[in-house]
Design a protein around this motif. Structure first.
Motif, mmCIF file in Angstrom:
data_model
loop_
_atom_site.group_PDB
_atom_site.id
_atom_site.type_symbol
_atom_site.label_atom_id
_atom_site.label_comp_id
_atom_site.label_asym_id
_atom_site.label_seq_id
_atom_site.Cartn_x
_atom_site.Cartn_y
_atom_site.Cartn_z
ATOM 1 N N TYR A 315 0.837 -1.211 0.000
ATOM 2 C CA TYR A 315 0.000 0.000 0.000
ATOM 3 C C TYR A 315 0.866 1.252 0.000
ATOM 4 N N GLY A 316 0.460 2.243 -0.782
ATOM 5 C CA GLY A 316 1.126 3.524 -0.744
ATOM 6 C C GLY A 316 0.692 4.327 0.469
ATOM 7 N N ASN A 317 -0.586 4.291 0.779
ATOM 8 C CA ASN A 317 -1.132 4.979 1.948
ATOM 9 C C ASN A 317 -1.123 4.016 3.130
ATOM 10 N N LYS A 318 -0.132 4.120 3.979
ATOM 11 C CA LYS A 318 0.042 3.157 5.077
ATOM 12 C C LYS A 318 -1.111 3.194 6.072
ATOM 13 N N GLU A 319 -1.813 4.318 6.143
ATOM 14 C CA GLU A 319 -2.933 4.416 7.077
ATOM 15 C C GLU A 319 -4.080 3.496 6.684
ATOM 16 N N SER A 320 -4.101 3.072 5.438
ATOM 17 C CA SER A 320 -5.167 2.169 4.994
ATOM 18 C C SER A 320 -4.952 0.742 5.480
ATOM 19 N N VAL A 321 -3.759 0.450 5.945
ATOM 20 C CA VAL A 321 -3.473 -0.897 6.447
ATOM 21 C C VAL A 321 -3.885 -0.951 7.914
ATOM 22 N N ASP A 322 -5.165 -1.196 8.129
ATOM 23 C CA ASP A 322 -5.679 -1.267 9.493
ATOM 24 C C ASP A 322 -5.946 -2.716 9.884
ATOM 25 N N GLU A 323 -6.436 -2.912 11.101
ATOM 26 C CA GLU A 323 -6.676 -4.273 11.589
ATOM 27 C C GLU A 323 -7.787 -4.953 10.798
ATOM 28 N N ASP A 324 -8.766 -4.175 10.336
ATOM 29 C CA ASP A 324 -9.829 -4.761 9.520
ATOM 30 C C ASP A 324 -9.268 -5.354 8.233
ATOM 31 N N LEU A 325 -8.345 -4.636 7.608
ATOM 32 C CA LEU A 325 -7.747 -5.137 6.372
ATOM 33 C C LEU A 325 -6.999 -6.443 6.627
ATOM 34 N N VAL A 326 -6.225 -6.482 7.699
ATOM 35 C CA VAL A 326 -5.496 -7.706 8.031
ATOM 36 C C VAL A 326 -6.475 -8.859 8.222
ATOM 37 N N ASP A 327 -7.583 -8.607 8.892
ATOM 38 C CA ASP A 327 -8.590 -9.654 9.110
ATOM 39 C C ASP A 327 -9.236 -10.097 7.800
ATOM 40 N N ILE A 328 -9.460 -9.148 6.901
ATOM 41 C CA ILE A 328 -10.066 -9.479 5.610
ATOM 42 C C ILE A 328 -9.210 -10.478 4.848
ATOM 43 N N ILE A 329 -7.901 -10.315 4.922
ATOM 44 C CA ILE A 329 -6.998 -11.216 4.214
ATOM 45 C C ILE A 329 -6.740 -12.493 5.012
ATOM 46 N N ARG A 330 -6.649 -12.354 6.309
ATOM 47 C CA ARG A 330 -6.212 -13.468 7.152
ATOM 48 C C ARG A 330 -7.315 -14.488 7.434
ATOM 49 N N THR A 331 -8.533 -14.035 7.690
ATOM 50 C CA THR A 331 -9.604 -14.948 8.094
ATOM 51 C C THR A 331 -9.871 -16.051 7.075
ATOM 52 N N PRO A 332 -10.016 -15.754 5.777
ATOM 53 C CA PRO A 332 -10.245 -16.840 4.817
ATOM 54 C C PRO A 332 -9.082 -17.823 4.724
ATOM 55 N N ALA A 333 -7.882 -17.362 5.089
ATOM 56 C CA ALA A 333 -6.720 -18.241 5.010
ATOM 57 C C ALA A 333 -6.779 -19.370 6.027
ATOM 58 N N ASP A 334 -7.629 -19.228 7.036
ATOM 59 C CA ASP A 334 -7.778 -20.283 8.035
ATOM 60 C C ASP A 334 -8.842 -21.305 7.649
ATOM 61 N N ALA A 335 -9.550 -21.053 6.559
ATOM 62 C CA ALA A 335 -10.630 -21.949 6.150
ATOM 63 C C ALA A 335 -10.072 -23.235 5.539
ATOM 64 N N GLU A 336 -10.861 -24.287 5.634
ATOM 65 C CA GLU A 336 -10.468 -25.563 5.039
ATOM 66 C C GLU A 336 -10.366 -25.407 3.524
ATOM 67 N N GLY A 337 -9.289 -25.890 2.966
ATOM 68 C CA GLY A 337 -9.068 -25.802 1.528
ATOM 69 C C GLY A 337 -8.270 -24.587 1.091
ATOM 70 N N ALA A 338 -8.006 -23.657 2.017
ATOM 71 C CA ALA A 338 -7.276 -22.443 1.645
ATOM 72 C C ALA A 338 -5.845 -22.751 1.218
ATOM 73 N N LEU A 339 -5.200 -23.665 1.928
ATOM 74 C CA LEU A 339 -3.821 -24.034 1.575
ATOM 75 C C LEU A 339 -3.776 -24.675 0.193
ATOM 76 N N ASP A 340 -4.691 -25.597 -0.072
ATOM 77 C CA ASP A 340 -4.708 -26.252 -1.380
ATOM 78 C C ASP A 340 -4.953 -25.244 -2.497
ATOM 79 N N ALA A 341 -5.839 -24.270 -2.235
ATOM 80 C CA ALA A 341 -6.101 -23.241 -3.235
ATOM 81 C C ALA A 341 -4.840 -22.417 -3.498
ATOM 82 N N PHE A 342 -4.136 -22.066 -2.435
ATOM 83 C CA PHE A 342 -2.899 -21.286 -2.546
ATOM 84 C C PHE A 342 -1.871 -22.019 -3.412
#
Length: 435
Positions: A315-342
């Motif tokens: 991100y160019g605007n570092k203020e946009s990297v908030d905890e919500d953004l981290v959760d948006i990316i991180r939460t689906p990564a814990d789902a079943e099948g996420a590793l295989d998709a990756f």
């Protein structure tokens, strides 16, 4: 005695700088393999193909690049955190124009003419609010998560908008855009198969063509109206593939936000320099297909602090990297099948290249590009191709957004809306129902 270099240390005793390095090594323009960690690098205890081996993991593909004889830019060292980052051509060139202006709309990243006044501008949607609003559409036996947000004024003369996220993201990545766009348009956002809350089928072989067909089927079966596709990163490429389908009649326009060159770095394999690195890329594919190694990499990368560091460098605007953004990316990564998709996406076929597809598209196209994108830099092969289009194709408008990274819609949504809304207003009116 000569001091032994650290394996991950970037050499500085040779000519440095973007131009020197990129004269010999092309940019890697895909984004799907952007999450890789130090684990693989630790396998290489000795220098390979030069004095030292740099393990490039933060950005798009995993790249093993000899640091000698051509050294990487000193600025890259500032971006190395828990994960060793190396993006060829990461920093902006000194001669880069501050703005690219095409068509009748004047581009100015600092323009004071707002489309919507701050007082009237709706607030971004909350992540939890988006989750409660989402619905499920069954496509080929898989559940696809999507959001439908109808226009406030119910103007049926305007096309609908379908927002398509990039690698690792989901519907919620558009939280800053949906409410504003929905003032005049029916807005839909979708989680591609393998991402977000959509299914991640076991053993599924992901490819760009499947995502493109999913998009077309969603427009025809669910939206059922002329639609403008708005995509980011690999989602942009899926939109281009869908729009280039000769049988489609439902797409009215394309908005591409930092379009990817392919699903992974094999997209530019025709470049002779990439061919030199192919054995190493094959090795990466082999290692990622070893479940214990892939699992260790994936688990390391999705750690909260590591993920935040990656996002900060994107991100160019570092203020946009908030905890919500981290959760948006991180939460689906814990789902079943996420590793295989990756693994499937990183090691799978890159899919059609936009250079092959864009000539087939005669629809209006708006290209918005963040000038600080480390994944698909504007002066990389894909960026250069898109920046050349307005002079060749009258249906293409392009704007370079200053101080913006790989995800303009979330990084600086105000700049995106400033260019997007006038462009949408100038689209021709068509029939309201898809036939």
């Amino acid at each position: 005695m000569k001091r032994k270099r650290n394996l991950y240390q970037i050499e500085e005793d040779r000519p440095t700088g973007r131009e020197e390095l990129c004269r010999y090594f092309p940019y890697f323009n895909s984004n799907s393999s952007q999450l890789v960690c130090l684990f693989i690098g630790r396998i290489f205890r000795r220098p390979v193909l030069g004095k030292a081996m740099v393990v490039a993991v933060h950005a798009s593909p995993l790249v093993f690049l000899p640091s000698s004889p051509f050294a990487a830019s000193r600025n890259l060292k500032k971006q190395c955190n828990t994960i060793i980052n190396f993006n060829i051509g990461l920093q902006s060139s000194h001669s880069k124009p501050s703005c690219i202006t095409i068509s009748s709309i004047k581009c100015s990243a600092s323009s004071t003419s707002a489309i919507i006044s701050k007082e009237e501008e709706p607030l971004p949607l909350e992540v939890n609010e988006i989750k409660t609003m989402c619905k499920t559409w069954v496509w080929r036996g898989s559940n696809i998560n999507y959001l439908s947000y109808q226009a406030r004024n119910n103007n049926t003369s305007r096309p609908s908008l379908l927002l398509v996220h990039g690698f690792g993201a989901s519907v919620a990545h558009w939280r800053k855009n949906i409410a504003i766009l929905a003032q005049d348009y029916a807005v839909y956002a979708i989680d591609l198969l393998g991402f977000g809350a959509s299914d991640k089928p076991e053993g599924f072989a992901y490819n760009m063509e499947t995502w493109a067909q999913l998009i077309l089927d969603f427009v025809n079966e669910t939206i059922q109206r002329p639609t403008v596709l708005v995509g980011n990163s690999v989602g942009s490429l899926a939109c281009v593939i869908a729009a280039a389908d000769p049988s489609q009649t439902s797409i009215q326009g394309l908005v591409l936000l930092n379009c990817a060159g392919g699903m992974n770095n094999k997209a530019i394999v025709d470049d002779w320099r990439i061919k030199l690195l192919l054995p190493l890329l094959w090795l990466v594919d082999f290692l990622l297909n070893q479940k214990p190694i892939a699992s260790a990499i994936f688990n390391r990368v999705k750690q909260r602090e590591n993920l935040k560091n990656i996002l900060l460098s994107v991100y160019g605007n570092k203020e946009s990297v908030d905890e919500d953004l981290v959760d948006i990316i991180r939460t689906p990564a814990d789902a079943e099948g996420a590793l295989d998709a990756f693994v499937s996406i990183v090691t799978g076929p890159p899919g059609p290249n936009p250079v092959q597809l864009i000539p087939k598209v005669t629809l209006p196209i708006l290209v918005l590009w963040g000038d600080q994108d480390p994944f698909t830099p504007i002066d990389g092969p894909v960026g250069r191709y898109f920046s050349s289009l307005p002079s060749q194709k009258p249906n293409v408008s392009l704007f370079l957004l200053e101080g913006v990274g790989h995800c303009p819609h979330d990084d600086r949504p105000d700049l995106v809306h400033e260019k997007l809304l006038p462009w949408l207003n100038h689209l021709p009116v068509t029939e309201n129902v898809v036939t």
